[in-house]
Design a protein around this motif. Sequence first.
Motif, PDB file in Angstrom:
ATOM      1  N   ASP A 108       0.845  -1.198   0.000  1.00 32.90           N
ATOM      2  CA  ASP A 108       0.000   0.000   0.000  1.00 32.90           C
ATOM      3  C   ASP A 108       0.878   1.245   0.000  1.00 32.90           C
ATOM      4  O   ASP A 108       1.932   1.275   0.635  1.00 32.90           O
ATOM      5  CB  ASP A 108      -0.895   0.031   1.232  1.00 32.90           C
ATOM      6  CG  ASP A 108      -1.950  -1.060   1.204  1.00 32.90           C
ATOM      7  OD1 ASP A 108      -2.400  -1.423   0.093  1.00 32.90           O
ATOM      8  OD2 ASP A 108      -2.326  -1.549   2.284  1.00 32.90           O
ATOM      9  N   VAL A 109       0.411   2.267  -0.700  1.00 32.56           N
ATOM     10  CA  VAL A 109       1.088   3.563  -0.670  1.00 32.56           C
ATOM     11  C   VAL A 109       0.896   4.135   0.723  1.00 32.56           C
ATOM     12  O   VAL A 109      -0.209   4.080   1.286  1.00 32.56           O
ATOM     13  CB  VAL A 109       0.505   4.518  -1.734  1.00 32.56           C
ATOM     14  CG1 VAL A 109       1.125   5.893  -1.637  1.00 32.56           C
ATOM     15  CG2 VAL A 109       0.686   3.942  -3.131  1.00 32.56           C
ATOM     16  N   SER A 113       0.036   6.506   3.636  1.00 29.73           N
ATOM     17  CA  SER A 113      -1.024   7.513   3.637  1.00 29.73           C
ATOM     18  C   SER A 113      -0.476   8.930   3.580  1.00 29.73           C
ATOM     19  O   SER A 113      -1.030   9.787   2.888  1.00 29.73           O
ATOM     20  CB  SER A 113      -1.936   7.338   4.860  1.00 29.73           C
ATOM     21  OG  SER A 113      -1.197   7.481   6.048  1.00 29.73           O
ATOM     22  N   GLU A 155       2.248   9.987   2.145  1.00 27.48           N
ATOM     23  CA  GLU A 155       2.697  10.264   0.781  1.00 27.48           C
ATOM     24  C   GLU A 155       1.512  10.399  -0.171  1.00 27.48           C
ATOM     25  O   GLU A 155       1.497  11.242  -1.059  1.00 27.48           O
ATOM     26  CB  GLU A 155       3.624   9.148   0.305  1.00 27.48           C
ATOM     27  CG  GLU A 155       4.257   9.439  -1.023  1.00 27.48           C
ATOM     28  CD  GLU A 155       5.383   8.485  -1.359  1.00 27.48           C
ATOM     29  OE1 GLU A 155       6.201   8.868  -2.205  1.00 27.48           O
ATOM     30  OE2 GLU A 155       5.445   7.392  -0.793  1.00 27.48           O
ATOM     31  N   PHE A 156       0.487   9.575   0.030  1.00 24.92           N
ATOM     32  CA  PHE A 156      -0.710   9.631  -0.793  1.00 24.92           C
ATOM     33  C   PHE A 156      -1.366  11.013  -0.692  1.00 24.92           C
ATOM     34  O   PHE A 156      -1.690  11.641  -1.696  1.00 24.92           O
ATOM     35  CB  PHE A 156      -1.695   8.540  -0.351  1.00 24.92           C
ATOM     36  CG  PHE A 156      -3.005   8.579  -1.066  1.00 24.92           C
ATOM     37  CD1 PHE A 156      -3.150   7.965  -2.301  1.00 24.92           C
ATOM     38  CD2 PHE A 156      -4.096   9.231  -0.516  1.00 24.92           C
ATOM     39  CE1 PHE A 156      -4.364   8.001  -2.971  1.00 24.92           C
ATOM     40  CE2 PHE A 156      -5.314   9.271  -1.180  1.00 24.92           C
ATOM     41  CZ  PHE A 156      -5.450   8.647  -2.410  1.00 24.92           C
ATOM     42  N   TYR A 157      -1.535  11.519   0.543  1.00 22.96           N
ATOM     43  CA  TYR A 157      -2.192  12.810   0.726  1.00 22.96           C
ATOM     44  C   TYR A 157      -1.313  13.982   0.294  1.00 22.96           C
ATOM     45  O   TYR A 157      -1.810  14.978  -0.229  1.00 22.96           O
ATOM     46  CB  TYR A 157      -2.661  12.973   2.174  1.00 22.96           C
ATOM     47  CG  TYR A 157      -3.819  12.060   2.488  1.00 22.96           C
ATOM     48  CD1 TYR A 157      -5.041  12.201   1.853  1.00 22.96           C
ATOM     49  CD2 TYR A 157      -3.678  11.023   3.398  1.00 22.96           C
ATOM     50  CE1 TYR A 157      -6.097  11.357   2.108  1.00 22.96           C
ATOM     51  CE2 TYR A 157      -4.735  10.161   3.665  1.00 22.96           C
ATOM     52  CZ  TYR A 157      -5.938  10.333   3.021  1.00 22.96           C
ATOM     53  OH  TYR A 157      -6.982   9.490   3.274  1.00 22.96           O
ATOM     54  N   LYS A 217      -2.237  11.410  -8.147  1.00 23.65           N
ATOM     55  CA  LYS A 217      -2.962  10.328  -7.481  1.00 23.65           C
ATOM     56  C   LYS A 217      -2.093   9.075  -7.521  1.00 23.65           C
ATOM     57  O   LYS A 217      -1.994   8.411  -8.542  1.00 23.65           O
ATOM     58  CB  LYS A 217      -4.298  10.066  -8.167  1.00 23.65           C
ATOM     59  CG  LYS A 217      -5.119   9.024  -7.447  1.00 23.65           C
ATOM     60  CD  LYS A 217      -6.458   8.800  -8.086  1.00 23.65           C
ATOM     61  CE  LYS A 217      -7.197   7.727  -7.305  1.00 23.65           C
ATOM     62  NZ  LYS A 217      -8.406   7.313  -7.983  1.00 23.65           N
ATOM     63  N   LEU A 218      -1.464   8.777  -6.398  1.00 25.87           N
ATOM     64  CA  LEU A 218      -0.621   7.592  -6.296  1.00 25.87           C
ATOM     65  C   LEU A 218      -1.513   6.384  -6.025  1.00 25.87           C
ATOM     66  O   LEU A 218      -2.394   6.437  -5.172  1.00 25.87           O
ATOM     67  CB  LEU A 218       0.400   7.758  -5.175  1.00 25.87           C
ATOM     68  CG  LEU A 218       1.299   8.995  -5.295  1.00 25.87           C
ATOM     69  CD1 LEU A 218       2.285   9.041  -4.139  1.00 25.87           C
ATOM     70  CD2 LEU A 218       2.038   8.994  -6.621  1.00 25.87           C
ATOM     71  N   GLU A 219      -1.278   5.300  -6.772  1.00 23.78           N
ATOM     72  CA  GLU A 219      -2.181   4.158  -6.655  1.00 23.78           C
ATOM     73  C   GLU A 219      -1.524   2.883  -6.161  1.00 23.78           C
ATOM     74  O   GLU A 219      -2.170   2.089  -5.491  1.00 23.78           O
ATOM     75  CB  GLU A 219      -2.841   3.875  -8.007  1.00 23.78           C
ATOM     76  CG  GLU A 219      -3.779   4.959  -8.444  1.00 23.78           C
ATOM     77  CD  GLU A 219      -4.579   4.581  -9.670  1.00 23.78           C
ATOM     78  OE1 GLU A 219      -4.674   3.384  -9.989  1.00 23.78           O
ATOM     79  OE2 GLU A 219      -5.104   5.495 -10.312  1.00 23.78           O
ATOM     80  N   LYS A 263       1.859   5.904 -10.197  1.00 20.75           N
ATOM     81  CA  LYS A 263       0.559   6.511 -10.469  1.00 20.75           C
ATOM     82  C   LYS A 263       0.070   5.959 -11.795  1.00 20.75           C
ATOM     83  O   LYS A 263       0.858   5.490 -12.622  1.00 20.75           O
ATOM     84  CB  LYS A 263       0.652   8.041 -10.506  1.00 20.75           C
ATOM     85  CG  LYS A 263       1.529   8.575 -11.610  1.00 20.75           C
ATOM     86  CD  LYS A 263       1.561  10.083 -11.577  1.00 20.75           C
ATOM     87  CE  LYS A 263       2.352  10.596 -12.777  1.00 20.75           C
ATOM     88  NZ  LYS A 263       2.250  12.026 -12.922  1.00 20.75           N
TER      89      LYS A 263
END
Length: 102
Positions: free
Chosen positions: A41-42, A44, A46-48, A56-58, A98
Amino acid sequence: MLYRDVLFLITPGEEQQNEDGYPIPGSDQPEKKQVFVNKKDVKSSEFYFAAQVGEKLEQMFELFSFDYNGQPQVEYQGKMYDVYRTYDKGEKIELVCKRYVP
């Protein structure tokens, strides 16, 4: 940890020319290299953070460093991704990706 997910590292093809300067058909095809990875999982934070700048990192993938040579794109389960960031952890490297938008 088992490396059981299959990922393709993609190196873009470069158009080659023959001795007369004409392009060689098919020489611009990308090269795919199959490797085994751990899908993670990315993080959180870094995602935000990426979302604040419109990214949008997926996906995040962990693989052995000797398998990765700076390829800018990957394919996972038939979907294309751009490598957004790498994190070298010695023997292993993480690729934060992404979704590829042509």
